[in-house]
Design an enzyme around this catalytic site. Structure first.
Site, PDB file in Angstrom:
ATOM      1  CG  HIS A 137      -4.119   1.544   1.167  1.00 43.56           C
ATOM      2  ND1 HIS A 137      -4.155   1.746  -0.192  1.00 43.56           N
ATOM      3  CD2 HIS A 137      -3.462   2.631   1.687  1.00 43.56           C
ATOM      4  CE1 HIS A 137      -3.564   2.908  -0.475  1.00 43.56           C
ATOM      5  NE2 HIS A 137      -3.121   3.453   0.638  1.00 43.56           N
ATOM      6  CG  HIS A 246      -1.374   3.814   5.072  1.00 40.81           C
ATOM      7  ND1 HIS A 246      -2.204   4.863   5.362  1.00 40.81           N
ATOM      8  CD2 HIS A 246      -1.122   3.916   3.740  1.00 40.81           C
ATOM      9  CE1 HIS A 246      -2.413   5.586   4.273  1.00 40.81           C
ATOM     10  NE2 HIS A 246      -1.774   5.023   3.262  1.00 40.81           N
ATOM     11  CB  SER A 341       2.391   5.439   9.604  1.00 42.25           C
ATOM     12  OG  SER A 341       3.488   4.549   9.495  1.00 42.25           O
ATOM     13  CD  GLU A 531      -5.059   6.072   0.668  1.00 39.79           C
ATOM     14  OE1 GLU A 531      -4.295   6.000   1.651  1.00 39.79           O
ATOM     15  OE2 GLU A 531      -4.655   6.111  -0.512  1.00 39.79           O
ATOM     16  CE1 TYR A 570      -3.567   9.318   2.109  1.00 36.00           C
ATOM     17  CE2 TYR A 570      -3.125   9.165  -0.238  1.00 36.00           C
ATOM     18  CZ  TYR A 570      -2.885   8.746   1.058  1.00 36.00           C
ATOM     19  OH  TYR A 570      -1.976   7.745   1.292  1.00 36.00           O
TER      20      TYR A 570
END
Length: 765
Positions: A137, A246, A341, A531, A570
């Protein structure tokens, strides 16, 4: 050493009498039972093989995959992308293949074409059932390699070079792993990685039941699961690990191809193992004058013709390979990273410096002003290094202390499902039994267009929007207006793009998706085509583990391999979906998507336990022949009169001396990197002088410290420059160095000529 062979020589049956032979075998069995030393194919019941191959792709003009920003196009290389594979086999029985890509995600059409090539080469040995292809990713790789329209709009359609680089690289990495299969062992270890991820949608996470949240210490998964591969003869040969964060340490303003934090971690770990801190740090103050005199004898070498193979031969890591032993392979794989994140300092407003609005991630109502900060803020390269290094350091600890050996059978299950109309049994709201619901054709909500704190959207979109507005509904409806059934099915998501029902010029979004389970002893890999958020991943792992263990106290390591085999955006929990932040708006198949995954994965797990076959399901489409590309080709490359490709336009200063930690920059007359991707080669090279006349590769464009930056003076210009920047590592050996550039120029009639050039020599003291 564990796994070492005793080198037993078994006499041939045709040279020993039956009684003596029988006595020999009885004695041998007793000996083996009494011995704690391993024999090849006794305790080492597995064959293991690893492979790695370059998938960097086009480093110029191609849109980057991830942020969906048309203006973000490739213009150089931060460090190279690779496909890393492992194969584990029981001799004469089952085997599994896992491929980790330094790419944004897997692609259905890439997977289809890789499997076709494997079938042509190996027959039915490697199929969709036992091959998993997963993406890390990164948002800093070339786009254009997926087949569904919505994922290739910003790349101006399909990009054949991106696609070919992936298919070729995956195939080659699997071939390497297959050819490297040898008796070996696998060890597993787990541990927490601190400060490598935060929850970027905490308001959605908080909508999950309090009782459920109370079972967990964090609002993101911090556990890393690592497997260590040990060859019976050679010892450790690699490792793969799964951890959720991520690939967005590099921002949406970056234009250099990069594996982001996970690609960086892989490079750090492979170099840690191979190089073993070989660089010298001795002082050269007393020799500096001598080195300057030596450097002065090497001016910049003018550009000259070169062979295609030259940049491959000069690669630093080619020199590290041993003829009788493959390179160490380390992969940092993705997991349930949906709401995680790597920008761990949090989200702040660009205009005020204050934290962003908690529920909508806006600043004064504008999503564009809300940006998350990585640990190296404002330097995204430093943030990438730090998050990569945090994963790398923990992986080394787990690697060095892995003692639990994987034992037991290898098995797998795989099926395709039509997620646009799956019937799912869910508990009735308010209790009292179950009810049948359905998933929906794919659709994207308004909050999708708002983006996230890692990369915001535009206009007046915002996260947490469960109403939408009339203007944008009209705009979306011009492409395809959803019917009442679809609107009701997707509630409370307001539909911006009804992608699952858009078919011109061909399908905009997938409906048929693969799900897969791979098992190697105590390790269970759940291959998911999207995801999963933190809590969605926890629910899936728990549900599968319950089926596999049947509530027994069996120790299993269940990991989610995200973005695997294809991509479908997602998957949130039902409760997170209700909040309609970015992840909920990007959960394509409606509020019951996660329930559908759990139901179907439990069926796969049950079939695994009962040793039952499963139906293959509907086949996904192969739309390669339908792909459209609007990327302008390279017409020709030129240089000013009197200059050659590879000439220095900006050299290092005469008699230059640099300290470690400083930056060296050289600019060359160059050509478009799309003329030759330099696969398994390099565009940039730092060489060190050995003796008085031998230049040896020291760093190339697969090193974190070296950047290859390509630019044109104007958009339609046929001239271009290559800027090579070297941030001298603290570990660099003092000595005389030069910087070298490799490229390929296209003539007006289409022929491609390779070239090389080098800077003047300089001293690192």
């Amino acid at each position: 050493m564990a796994g070492a062979s005793m080198g037993l020589q078994v006499p041939s049956l045709n040279v020993c009498a039956r009684k003596r032979c029988r006595l020999f075998w009885v004695s041998l069995v007793v000996l083996l039972l009494a011995s704690s030393t391993r024999v090849a194919f006794s305790d080492s019941k597995y064959l293991v093989g690893l492979g790695s191959y370059d998938i960097t792709g086009p480093a110029a003009d191609v849109n980057m995959m991830g942020y969906a920003m048309m203006e973000q196009t490739t213009s150089g290389v931060h460090f190279r992308l690779r496909a890393r594979s492992f194969i584990v086999a029981e001799p004469g029985k089952n085997r599994v293949v896992f491929v980790n890509l330094d790419a944004c995600m897997a692609s259905q059409i890439v997977t289809i074409k890789v499997l076709e090539r494997l079938k042509a080469r190996y027959g039915e040995l490697y199929t969709e059932k036992n091959v998993a292809i997963s993406g890390i990713h990164t948002h800093a790789g070339p786009a254009g390699y997926l087949q569904y329209v919505v994922y290739i709009v910003t790349s101006l359609g399909f990009v054949r070079q991106s696609f070919d680089a992936l298919v070729d690289g995956i195939e080659q990495s699997i071939i390497q792993a297959h050819e490297n299969l040898r008796p070996g062992s696998i060890y597993v270890n787990n541990g927490e990685v601190i400060d490598a991820g935060i929850n970027r949608s905490p308001s959605a996470y908080l909508n999950n039941p309090t009782e459920e949240r109370s079972k967990y210490k964090y609002d993101v998964d911090k556990e890393m699961t690592l497997i260590k591969f040990v060859d019976d003869e050679w010892g450790p040969i690699g490792s793969f690990n799964w951890f959720a964060t991520h690939g967005t340490s590099m921002s949406n303003t970056n234009s250099l191809i990069s594996g982001d934090n996970k690609g960086a971690a892989a490079r750090f770990m492979e170099d840690w193992f191979e190089q073993n801190n070989s660089a010298s740090s001795e002082s050269v103050q007393n020799r500096e004058h001598e080195l300057l005199e030596l450097a002065a004898s090497f001016g910049s070498a003018p550009g000259k013709p070169a062979t295609k193979i030259l940049s491959v031969a000069q690669r630093v890591r080619s020199a590290l390979r041993k003829a009788d032993k493959p390179s160490f392979v380390s992969a940092f794989c993705q997991s349930n990273c949906g709401d995680v994140s790597p920008n761990v300092l949090g989200a702040f407003c660009k205009d005020t410096g204050l934290p962003c609005d908690f529920n909508h991630s806006t600043c004064g109502g504008k999503n564009e002003l809300c940006v998350a900060r990585g640990p190296g803020y404002p330097d995204e390269f430093e943030s990438t290094r730090v998050i990569g290094e945090r994963q790398f350091r923990r992986a080394v600890e787990l690697f060095n202390n892995a003692t639990e050996e994987l034992t037991g059978q290898i098995d797998y299950r795989h099926t395709y499902l039509d997620f646009s109309q799956l019937e799912v049994m869910v508990p009735k709201q308010g209790g009292g039994g179950t009810e049948a619901v359905k998933t929906c054709p794919a659709a994207m909500g308004f909050a999708f267009a708002a983006g996230t704190i890692d990369g915001s959207g535009a206009f007046d979109f915002k996260q947490g929007d469960d109403k939408g507005n009339a203007f944008w509904k009209m705009v979306g409806g011009m492409l395809k207006a959803p019917n009442e059934e679809q609107i009701a099915c997707q509630q409370p998501k307001p539909i911006l793009l009804d992608t699952g029902e858009m078919t011109l010029p061909y399908q905009w979004a997938p409906s048929v998706l693969p799900i897969q389970i791979l098992r190697v002893g105590q390790l269970v890999i759940l291959s998911v085509p999207g995801e999963f958020t933190t809590m969605a991943g926890r629910r899936l792992r728990d549900a599968v583990k319950q089926v596999l263990t049947n509530d027994k106290n069996e120790k299993l390591h269940v990991v989610i391999a995200g973005l695997t085999n294809t991509y479908s955006q997602y998957i949130t929990t039902f409760e997170e979906y209700e909040i309609q932040r970015y992840e909920g708006a990007s959960t394509l198949y409606g509020p019951h998507t996660l329930s559908a995954y759990i139901q179907e994965f439990q069926k796969l797990a049950g079939a695994l336990v009962r040793d039952q076959t499963v139906e293959p399901g509907p086949q996904p489409p192969d739309m390669l022949s339908k792909q459209i590309s609007m990327l302008t080709p390279v017409l020709m490359d030129t240089t000013p009169l009197g200059t050659n490709f590879g000439d220095c336009s900006t050299d290092v200063p005469m008699n230059a001396t640099y300290k470690r930690g400083s930056m060296v920059s050289v600019v060359f007359w160059s050509a478009c990197p799309r003329n030759d991707l330099m696969t398994e080669g390099t565009f940039a090279l730092v060489e060190i002088l050995q003796g008085t006349d031998t230049w040896v590769p020291a760093y190339d464009d697969d090193d974190f410290c070296l950047r290859f930056i390509w630019s044109r003076p104007a958009k339609l210009s046929s001239r271009s420059h290559a800027t090579i920047e070297w941030r001298i590592p603290q570990s660099a050996t003092p000595g005389v160095y030069r910087i070298r550039h490799f490229g390929a120029a296209k003539a007006l009639l289409g022929s491609v000529r390779h070239f090389t050039g080098s800077s003047s020599a300089f001293v690192v003291a």
